[in-house]
Design a protein around this motif. Structure first.
Motif, short mmCIF file in Angstrom:
data_model
loop_
_atom_site.label_atom_id
_atom_site.label_comp_id
_atom_site.label_asym_id
_atom_site.label_seq_id
_atom_site.Cartn_x
_atom_site.Cartn_y
_atom_site.Cartn_z
N SER A 192 28.34 35.05 32.04
CA SER A 192 27.29 34.97 33.06
C SER A 192 27.67 35.79 34.29
CB SER A 192 27.07 33.51 33.47
OG SER A 192 28.26 32.98 34.02
N PHE A 193 28.89 36.32 34.32
CA PHE A 193 29.34 37.09 35.46
C PHE A 193 28.57 38.39 35.63
CE2 PHE A 193 33.32 34.62 34.69
CZ PHE A 193 33.27 33.91 35.87
N LYS A 194 28.00 38.92 34.54
CA LYS A 194 27.23 40.16 34.66
C LYS A 194 26.07 39.97 35.63
CE LYS A 194 26.55 41.04 30.31
NZ LYS A 194 26.16 41.67 29.05
N ALA A 195 25.44 38.82 35.56
CA ALA A 195 24.32 38.54 36.46
C ALA A 195 24.81 38.39 37.90
CB ALA A 195 23.59 37.28 36.02
N SER A 196 25.99 37.83 38.07
CA SER A 196 26.54 37.61 39.41
C SER A 196 26.94 38.91 40.10
CB SER A 196 27.77 36.70 39.34
OG SER A 196 27.44 35.47 38.76
N TYR A 197 27.51 39.85 39.33
CA TYR A 197 28.04 41.07 39.93
C TYR A 197 27.17 42.30 39.73
CZ TYR A 197 32.25 38.40 40.80
OH TYR A 197 33.13 37.47 41.25
N GLY A 198 26.15 42.19 38.90
CA GLY A 198 25.20 43.28 38.72
C GLY A 198 25.84 44.57 38.26
N ASN A 199 25.46 45.67 38.88
CA ASN A 199 25.94 46.99 38.50
C ASN A 199 27.45 47.16 38.69
OD1 ASN A 199 23.38 47.81 37.80
ND2 ASN A 199 22.96 48.71 39.81
N ARG A 200 28.04 46.36 39.51
CA ARG A 200 29.48 46.46 39.78
C ARG A 200 30.33 45.74 38.74
NH1 ARG A 200 31.26 44.45 45.24
NH2 ARG A 200 31.01 42.59 44.01
N PHE A 201 29.68 45.00 37.84
CA PHE A 201 30.42 44.14 36.90
C PHE A 201 31.49 44.90 36.12
CE2 PHE A 201 30.85 42.64 32.51
CZ PHE A 201 31.47 41.44 32.75
N TYR A 202 31.11 45.98 35.45
CA TYR A 202 32.06 46.70 34.59
C TYR A 202 33.19 47.34 35.40
CZ TYR A 202 28.67 45.94 30.91
OH TYR A 202 27.82 45.35 30.02
N ASP A 203 32.86 47.88 36.56
CA ASP A 203 33.89 48.46 37.42
C ASP A 203 34.86 47.39 37.90
OD1 ASP A 203 32.99 51.11 37.26
OD2 ASP A 203 31.55 50.78 38.89
N LEU A 204 34.32 46.26 38.32
CA LEU A 204 35.15 45.17 38.81
C LEU A 204 36.01 44.60 37.69
CD1 LEU A 204 35.88 43.38 41.20
CD2 LEU A 204 33.97 41.88 40.55
N LEU A 205 35.43 44.41 36.51
CA LEU A 205 36.19 43.90 35.37
C LEU A 205 37.31 44.87 35.00
CD1 LEU A 205 36.67 41.88 33.09
CD2 LEU A 205 34.89 43.07 31.78
N SER A 206 36.98 46.14 34.97
CA SER A 206 37.99 47.16 34.65
C SER A 206 39.14 47.12 35.66
CB SER A 206 37.34 48.55 34.65
OG SER A 206 38.31 49.54 34.50
N MET A 207 38.80 47.06 36.93
CA MET A 207 39.80 47.04 37.98
C MET A 207 40.71 45.82 37.84
SD MET A 207 39.15 47.43 42.08
CE MET A 207 38.19 45.92 42.18
N GLN A 208 40.14 44.67 37.58
CA GLN A 208 40.92 43.44 37.47
C GLN A 208 41.79 43.44 36.21
OE1 GLN A 208 40.47 42.54 40.85
NE2 GLN A 208 41.10 40.66 39.86
N LEU A 209 41.24 43.93 35.10
CA LEU A 209 42.04 44.00 33.88
C LEU A 209 43.21 44.96 34.04
CD1 LEU A 209 39.29 43.97 31.09
CD2 LEU A 209 41.03 42.22 31.50
N LYS A 210 42.96 46.10 34.68
CA LYS A 210 44.04 47.07 34.92
C LYS A 210 45.11 46.47 35.84
CE LYS A 210 41.26 51.22 34.28
NZ LYS A 210 40.68 52.38 34.98
N LYS A 211 44.68 45.65 36.78
CA LYS A 211 45.62 45.00 37.69
C LYS A 211 46.51 44.03 36.90
CE LYS A 211 45.59 41.79 41.58
NZ LYS A 211 44.70 40.97 42.40
N ASN A 212 45.91 43.28 35.98
CA ASN A 212 46.66 42.30 35.19
C ASN A 212 47.45 42.94 34.05
OD1 ASN A 212 45.61 40.33 36.80
ND2 ASN A 212 44.20 39.52 35.28
#
Length: 106
Positions: free
Chosen positions: A48-68
């Motif tokens: 459901s996070f896609k709805a919460s973050y909209g167009n930024r979802f994939y960029d934000l997910l990528s950034m967080q996964l790369k951080k981890n």
């Protein structure tokens, strides 16, 4: 120094066994990565996070996964979209094979 022909054949056999083991290991690693990307795609498709973050979802997910997972390659926003598409298409086209992803000769 003369080397016995049987010794040479034995060394060749050992070398061939090593090469076979390398291929099996690569296939197994690839199989596990394919299962991971399928599961990743499934998680992305169902979140459901896609709805919460909209167009930024994939960029934000990528950034967080790369951080981890800083040593992990392939987690850019485009590959995350591909993982989701892989899951969506694969489950629709080959639903009977979803449990057998490791058997598909990639």
């Amino acid at each position: 120094m003369l080397i016995d022909k049987k010794f040479e054949q034995w060394v060749e056999s050992l070398s061939q066994n090593y090469k076979k083991a390398q291929i099996k290991a690569a296939v197994h690693v690839n199989s596990e990565l394919i299962k991971y990307y399928y599961t990743l795609g499934e998680e992305i498709a169902k979140t459901s996070f896609k709805a919460s973050y909209g167009n930024r979802f994939y960029d934000l997910l990528s950034m967080q996964l790369k951080k981890n997972l800083p040593a992990c390659k392939g987690l850019n926003h485009q590959n995350l979209r591909y993982a989701e598409k892989f899951y969506t298409l694969y489950k629709e086209i080959f639903p009977q094979l979803v449990g057998e992803l490791d058997l598909v000769p990639w």
